[in-house]
Design an enzyme around this catalytic site. Structure first.
Site, PDB file in Angstrom:
ATOM      1  N   ASN A  64      -4.207   5.720  -1.351  1.00  0.00           N
ATOM      2  CA  ASN A  64      -3.913   5.849   0.080  1.00  0.00           C
ATOM      3  C   ASN A  64      -3.396   7.233   0.457  1.00  0.00           C
ATOM      4  OD1 ASN A  64      -4.798   3.369   1.063  1.00  0.00           O
ATOM      5  ND2 ASN A  64      -2.998   2.354   0.222  1.00  0.00           N
ATOM      6  N   GLU A  72      -3.983  -0.100  -8.820  1.00  0.00           N
ATOM      7  CA  GLU A  72      -2.951   0.869  -9.164  1.00  0.00           C
ATOM      8  C   GLU A  72      -1.719   0.094  -9.631  1.00  0.00           C
ATOM      9  OE1 GLU A  72      -3.717   4.601  -6.151  1.00  0.00           O
ATOM     10  OE2 GLU A  72      -2.831   2.819  -5.288  1.00  0.00           O
ATOM     11  N   SER A  87       0.822  -1.207   0.000  1.00  0.00           N
ATOM     12  CA  SER A  87       0.000   0.000   0.000  1.00  0.00           C
ATOM     13  C   SER A  87       0.855   1.256   0.000  1.00  0.00           C
ATOM     14  CB  SER A  87      -0.863   0.034   1.265  1.00  0.00           C
ATOM     15  OG  SER A  87      -1.645  -1.124   1.362  1.00  0.00           O
ATOM     16  N   HIS A 111      -1.335  -2.872  -7.038  1.00  0.00           N
ATOM     17  CA  HIS A 111      -2.032  -2.586  -5.776  1.00  0.00           C
ATOM     18  C   HIS A 111      -3.539  -2.735  -5.945  1.00  0.00           C
ATOM     19  CE1 HIS A 111      -3.271   0.504  -2.550  1.00  0.00           C
ATOM     20  NE2 HIS A 111      -3.046  -0.659  -1.969  1.00  0.00           N
TER      21      HIS A 111
HETATM   22  P1  NAD Z   1      -3.282  -9.643   6.376  1.00  0.00           P
HETATM   23  O1  NAD Z   1      -2.751  -9.375   7.748  1.00  0.00           O
HETATM   24  O2  NAD Z   1      -4.703 -10.052   6.220  1.00  0.00           O
HETATM   25  O3  NAD Z   1      -2.387 -10.775   5.658  1.00  0.00           O
HETATM   26  C1  NAD Z   1      -0.987 -10.766   5.625  1.00  0.00           C
HETATM   27  C2  NAD Z   1      -0.551 -12.209   5.388  1.00  0.00           C
HETATM   28  O4  NAD Z   1       0.858 -12.241   5.184  1.00  0.00           O
HETATM   29  C3  NAD Z   1      -0.857 -13.131   6.591  1.00  0.00           C
HETATM   30  O5  NAD Z   1      -1.575 -14.263   6.164  1.00  0.00           O
HETATM   31  C4  NAD Z   1       0.538 -13.490   7.098  1.00  0.00           C
HETATM   32  O6  NAD Z   1       0.594 -14.788   7.694  1.00  0.00           O
HETATM   33  C5  NAD Z   1       1.336 -13.418   5.792  1.00  0.00           C
HETATM   34  N1  NAD Z   1       2.777 -13.372   6.022  1.00  0.00           N
HETATM   35  C6  NAD Z   1       3.455 -12.700   6.973  1.00  0.00           C
HETATM   36  N2  NAD Z   1       4.776 -12.995   6.885  1.00  0.00           N
HETATM   37  C7  NAD Z   1       4.914 -13.882   5.850  1.00  0.00           C
HETATM   38  C8  NAD Z   1       6.022 -14.556   5.284  1.00  0.00           C
HETATM   39  N3  NAD Z   1       7.247 -14.429   5.781  1.00  0.00           N
HETATM   40  N4  NAD Z   1       5.800 -15.390   4.236  1.00  0.00           N
HETATM   41  C9  NAD Z   1       4.557 -15.564   3.728  1.00  0.00           C
HETATM   42  N5  NAD Z   1       3.467 -14.946   4.242  1.00  0.00           N
HETATM   43  C10 NAD Z   1       3.641 -14.116   5.287  1.00  0.00           C
HETATM   44  O7  NAD Z   1      -2.954  -8.342   5.536  1.00  0.00           O
HETATM   45  P2  NAD Z   1      -3.676  -7.827   4.189  1.00  0.00           P
HETATM   46  O8  NAD Z   1      -4.723  -6.871   4.571  1.00  0.00           O
HETATM   47  O9  NAD Z   1      -3.989  -9.000   3.344  1.00  0.00           O
HETATM   48  O10 NAD Z   1      -2.491  -6.971   3.545  1.00  0.00           O
HETATM   49  C11 NAD Z   1      -1.466  -7.588   2.784  1.00  0.00           C
HETATM   50  C12 NAD Z   1      -0.782  -6.551   1.916  1.00  0.00           C
HETATM   51  O11 NAD Z   1      -1.756  -5.933   1.077  1.00  0.00           O
HETATM   52  C13 NAD Z   1      -0.101  -5.416   2.678  1.00  0.00           C
HETATM   53  O12 NAD Z   1       1.049  -5.028   1.982  1.00  0.00           O
HETATM   54  C14 NAD Z   1      -1.158  -4.317   2.642  1.00  0.00           C
HETATM   55  O13 NAD Z   1      -0.608  -3.040   2.773  1.00  0.00           O
HETATM   56  C15 NAD Z   1      -1.734  -4.526   1.252  1.00  0.00           C
HETATM   57  N6  NAD Z   1      -3.092  -4.003   1.062  1.00  0.00           N
HETATM   58  C16 NAD Z   1      -4.025  -4.117   2.049  1.00  0.00           C
HETATM   59  C17 NAD Z   1      -5.299  -3.617   1.839  1.00  0.00           C
HETATM   60  C18 NAD Z   1      -6.342  -3.731   2.908  1.00  0.00           C
HETATM   61  O14 NAD Z   1      -7.408  -3.100   2.781  1.00  0.00           O
HETATM   62  N7  NAD Z   1      -6.141  -4.519   3.935  1.00  0.00           N
HETATM   63  C19 NAD Z   1      -5.629  -3.020   0.615  1.00  0.00           C
HETATM   64  C20 NAD Z   1      -4.656  -2.953  -0.392  1.00  0.00           C
HETATM   65  C21 NAD Z   1      -3.387  -3.435  -0.151  1.00  0.00           C
END
Ligand code: NAD
Length: 294
Positions: free
Chosen positions: A202, A164, A131, A152
């Site tokens: 964002n 994005e 993000s 993204h």
């Molecule tokens: P989340 O907490 O739901 O999931 C993150 C996942 O990553 C978890 O399942 C965790 O176990 C895994 N993880 C952590 N360390 C790891 C490793 N070493 N190897 C493999 N997997 C690993 O988070 P999310 O909301 O899915 O966000 C994930 C990414 O997407 C982030 O970069 C976030 O900024 C981005 N994002 C989030 C949103 C949102 O609304 N939540 C929107 C767009 C982008």
């Protein structure tokens, strides 16, 4: 729900196998839309059990679509059969295109990019769903910065049309073109954006969520009042606090910290109340408690 051919040509001709790192809410959604478009998906998390839990959440979401008659039981089964949970990055060796969607943590993502670069086949594109973290920085962790790009997605991935696409300093034209094509084949409407923390969405959204949290911190109203006012007064579909709970308060804090540090402006300073909620482990929907209880 659209079938494998929705949004353009069948994905199988170009990217037969898509790798997804992180089986959380975003990684699960990305796996779902890729499988929906006909690709084989390798969904990797910290262990195969973590990845299986992520796939189970995708299955639970799809089961609701089947109940509502929006997806056939056979279609659901075929889609899920295309998602293979895995516990190591080595399982990504056969992927043509890899999307990293792990926790929003720069050190973690740099390490994952360094490691995935070693196992991914030459020529495979490495995208990040970050993000806020610099795509140029993630590219520099690899020996293929020309093949590293930001892709993204918005949350929830299957419903939101926007993605994005962010070029790092070294990203080449072929990687950019292939990524734009992939986004369209996933049924998305891509917007390109410069590699500046927060990108477009964002950059606008997080200060607004942070301000909503400050409003709660300063006692302007209850969480319900603040969200109700934003919905009725700003015509937003969700208020800032319920949206923060959906995104994940840890993710909101991580994004604000990157924007605050990298852009150096006080307007991105995370509200102390947000820090407190994250310290308490109240991360929003994913932990059952954030500004609301679930
Ligand atoms: P989340 O907490 O739901 O999931 C993150 C996942 O990553 C978890 O399942 C965790 O176990 C895994 N993880 C952590 N360390 C790891 C490793 N070493 N190897 C493999 N997997 C690993 O988070 P999310 O909301 O899915 O966000 C994930 C990414 O997407 C982030 O970069 C976030 O900024 C981005 N994002 C989030 C949103 C949102 O609304 N939540 C929107 C767009 C982008």
């Amino acid at each position: 729900m659209p079938g494998p051919h929705a949004g353009g040509a069948d994905l199988r001709s170009e990217f037969k196998t898509i790798g997804v790192i992180g089986a959380g809410q975003m990684g699960g959604g990305i796996a779902q839309v890729a499988a929906q478009a006909g690709a084989q998906v390798v969904l990797v998390d910290m262990s195969v059990e973590h990845a299986e839990r992520g796939k189970a959440k995708v299955a639970a979401g799809l089961a609701k679509l089947v109940e509502r008659g929006k997806l056939s039981a056979d279609g659901c089964e075929a889609l899920l059969a295309r998602i293979q949970p895995a516990g190591t990055l080595g399982d990504l060796a056969r992927a043509d295109y890899i999307v990293e969607a792990s926790t929003e943590d720069q050190t973690l993502k740099q390490r994952l990019f360094r490691q995935v670069d070693e196992v991914a086949r030459p020529g495979a594109i490495l995208a990040s769903n970050t993000s806020s973290i610099s795509i140029t920085l993630l590219g520099a962790a690899t020996r293929r910065p020309d093949k590293v790009i930001g892709l993204h997605f918005m949350n929830p991935v299957p419903q939101m049309k926007l993605v994005e696409v962010i070029r790092g300093l070294a990203t080449d034209d072929a990687t950019f073109d292939a990524t734009m094509g992939l986004a369209r084949r996933l049924g998305k409407d891509p917007v390109t954006c410069r590699d500046i923390p927060g990108f477009i969405v964002n950059r606008i959204l997080l200060p607004s969520i942070n301000e909503g949290i400050y409003a709660l911190y300063e006692g302007l109203g209850t969480a319900e009042d603040i969200d109700h006012a934003a919905k009725l007064g700003l015509n937003h579909p969700m208020g800032p606090l319920e949206l923060a709970d959906l995104i994940g308060l840890d993710t909101c804090l991580a994004i604000l910290e990157v924007m605050h540090r990298e852009l150096g402006e006080d307007k991105y300073r995370p509200c102390p109340l947000l820090r407190q909620y994250v310290a308490a482990g109240w991360l929003g929907r994913k932990t059952g408690r954030g500004f609301y209880r679930y």
